[in-house]
Enzyme design. Structure first.
Site, PDB file in Angstrom:
ATOM      1  N   ASP A  16       0.830  -1.211   0.000  1.00  0.00           N
ATOM      2  CA  ASP A  16       0.000   0.000   0.000  1.00  0.00           C
ATOM      3  C   ASP A  16       0.863   1.260   0.000  1.00  0.00           C
ATOM      4  O   ASP A  16       1.957   1.272   0.578  1.00  0.00           O
ATOM      5  CB  ASP A  16      -0.911  -0.034   1.240  1.00  0.00           C
ATOM      6  CG  ASP A  16      -2.084   0.909   1.103  1.00  0.00           C
ATOM      7  OD1 ASP A  16      -2.312   1.447   0.000  1.00  0.00           O
ATOM      8  OD2 ASP A  16      -2.775   1.125   2.113  1.00  0.00           O
ATOM      9  N   HIS A  33       2.815   3.089  -8.987  1.00  0.00           N
ATOM     10  CA  HIS A  33       2.775   1.636  -9.228  1.00  0.00           C
ATOM     11  C   HIS A  33       4.051   1.184  -9.949  1.00  0.00           C
ATOM     12  O   HIS A  33       4.607   0.130  -9.635  1.00  0.00           O
ATOM     13  CB  HIS A  33       1.539   1.263 -10.054  1.00  0.00           C
ATOM     14  CG  HIS A  33       0.240   1.623  -9.392  1.00  0.00           C
ATOM     15  ND1 HIS A  33      -0.015   1.374  -8.065  1.00  0.00           N
ATOM     16  CD2 HIS A  33      -0.886   2.234  -9.872  1.00  0.00           C
ATOM     17  CE1 HIS A  33      -1.240   1.793  -7.756  1.00  0.00           C
ATOM     18  NE2 HIS A  33      -1.776   2.331  -8.832  1.00  0.00           N
ATOM     19  N   LEU A 127      11.752 -20.155  -4.064  1.00  0.00           N
ATOM     20  CA  LEU A 127      10.698 -19.324  -3.466  1.00  0.00           C
ATOM     21  C   LEU A 127       9.412 -19.469  -4.272  1.00  0.00           C
ATOM     22  O   LEU A 127       9.442 -19.427  -5.503  1.00  0.00           O
ATOM     23  CB  LEU A 127      11.136 -17.850  -3.478  1.00  0.00           C
ATOM     24  CG  LEU A 127      10.084 -16.817  -3.071  1.00  0.00           C
ATOM     25  CD1 LEU A 127       9.792 -16.910  -1.563  1.00  0.00           C
ATOM     26  CD2 LEU A 127      10.535 -15.394  -3.413  1.00  0.00           C
TER      27      LEU A 127
HETATM   28  C1  FPP Z   1      -1.925  -0.051  -3.510  1.00  0.00           C
HETATM   29  O1  FPP Z   1      -1.459   1.285  -3.416  1.00  0.00           O
HETATM   30  C2  FPP Z   1      -1.283  -0.732  -4.633  1.00  0.00           C
HETATM   31  C3  FPP Z   1      -1.926  -1.291  -5.699  1.00  0.00           C
HETATM   32  C4  FPP Z   1      -3.408  -1.284  -5.828  1.00  0.00           C
HETATM   33  C5  FPP Z   1      -1.202  -1.907  -6.814  1.00  0.00           C
HETATM   34  C6  FPP Z   1       0.045  -2.665  -6.453  1.00  0.00           C
HETATM   35  C7  FPP Z   1       0.752  -2.975  -7.690  1.00  0.00           C
HETATM   36  C8  FPP Z   1       2.086  -2.918  -7.863  1.00  0.00           C
HETATM   37  C9  FPP Z   1       3.058  -2.656  -6.783  1.00  0.00           C
HETATM   38  C10 FPP Z   1       2.555  -3.098  -9.254  1.00  0.00           C
HETATM   39  C11 FPP Z   1       3.320  -4.290  -9.605  1.00  0.00           C
HETATM   40  C12 FPP Z   1       2.997  -5.553  -8.956  1.00  0.00           C
HETATM   41  C13 FPP Z   1       3.369  -6.736  -9.423  1.00  0.00           C
HETATM   42  C14 FPP Z   1       3.199  -7.928  -8.578  1.00  0.00           C
HETATM   43  C15 FPP Z   1       3.942  -6.912 -10.750  1.00  0.00           C
HETATM   44  P1  FPP Z   1      -2.501   2.475  -3.567  1.00  0.00           P
HETATM   45  O2  FPP Z   1      -2.573   2.841  -5.004  1.00  0.00           O
HETATM   46  O3  FPP Z   1      -3.822   2.094  -2.955  1.00  0.00           O
HETATM   47  O4  FPP Z   1      -1.817   3.616  -2.722  1.00  0.00           O
HETATM   48  P2  FPP Z   1      -2.547   4.801  -1.926  1.00  0.00           P
HETATM   49  O5  FPP Z   1      -3.259   4.154  -0.767  1.00  0.00           O
HETATM   50  O6  FPP Z   1      -1.415   5.650  -1.483  1.00  0.00           O
HETATM   51  O7  FPP Z   1      -3.477   5.486  -2.884  1.00  0.00           O
END
Ligand code: FPP
Length: 236
Positions: A16, A33, A127
């Site tokens: 997050d 992201h 892993l």
């Molecule tokens: C939450 O942060 C994150 C996500 C919804 C996406 C996570 C995806 C990645 C890290 C990209 C790559 C992953 C893989 C496995 C290839 P948020 O957007 O909710 O953050 P915020 O709470 O600050 O808005």
């Protein structure tokens, strides 16, 4: 039975804070992201180095379909490019990738890429990397209940024979041990529909760090915090 912990077998992470990381830098959310992929690389390496056997990453929740279309599109593109760019490195590290979640709403292109990464990394023995994509714990449990109810309805199973173990076996995670440690970055202290059944006895760790800033050292620190905890499983 009270046990002192050493190394968790299974670490699950709610990644997050990507959006906030981007906003703090005057960038678009999708750039958070993209930066988050760097943290994924670091954490996969750290998990493999430390001997953690299962690492589950919550990469896209079922609720995330409700985000603006351009952010969803950017995430789909990112998942596809990650398969293309990261698969060789994952194979050389001995990482086996499995996807959990519904998969029904992904495009053919995304599904083809997800199948590709599972197939090409199938021989990994260092892993197990589990990516939760279009994952929601409540819908996973609902699907399990529906499948079990179907067996009862056709007389294959008696209600009194339904056990906790049987329910576990109907979940996407049937072949995966329950998580020992659940980490959620960015200071939020919620499970947000992630592994609700499986995390019944997990330890929780909520660092303030935003996911794109999460380092190998942060991962190792989480393992140290886990090692200092005492798990009692409801017994003194
Ligand atoms: C939450 O942060 C994150 C996500 C919804 C996406 C996570 C995806 C990645 C890290 C990209 C790559 C992953 C893989 C496995 C290839 P948020 O957007 O909710 O953050 P915020 O709470 O600050 O808005």
């Amino acid at each position: 039975m009270s046990t002192k912990n050493s190394l968790p077998t299974h670490v699950a992470i709610i990644m997050d804070g990507n959006g906030r990381w981007a906003k703090l830098r005057g960038k678009e959310r999708y750039e958070g992201h993209i930066q988050g992929v760097e943290s994924v690389r670091r954490v996969v390496r750290a998990a493999a180095d430390t001997g953690v056997k299962y690492l589950t990453l919550y990469a896209f929740s079922t609720e995330n379909w409700g985000r603006p279309a351009e952010e969803v599109e950017a995430l789909m593109t990112l998942f596809c490019s990650c398969v293309i760019n990261e698969t060789p490195e994952l194979i050389s590290q001995g990482v086996k990738v499995n996807i959990i979640g519904s998969r029904a709403r992904f495009s053919d292109e995304v599904n083809a890429r997800l199948n590709e990464i599972e197939e090409r990394t199938a021989g990994g023995q260092v892993l197990n990397l589990i990516l939760a994509l279009d994952y929601s714990s409540r819908s996973e449990i609902t699907k399990a209940v529906r499948d079990i109810a179907g067996k009862v309805a056709c007389g294959e199973l008696k209600p009194e024979d339904i056990s906790e173990q049987m329910i576990s076996q109907e979940l996407y995670t049937a072949a995966i041990p329950d998580p020992d440690l659940v980490i959620r970055t960015s200071g939020e202290c919620r499970l947000s529909n992630f592994l609700l059944w499986q995390a019944s006895y997990a330890e929780f760790y909520f660092p303030q760090t935003l996911w794109p800033d999460f380092t190998e050292d942060d991962f190792r620190e989480a393992l140290e915090v886990y090692a200092s905890r005492e798990r009692r499983y409801g017994i003194v």
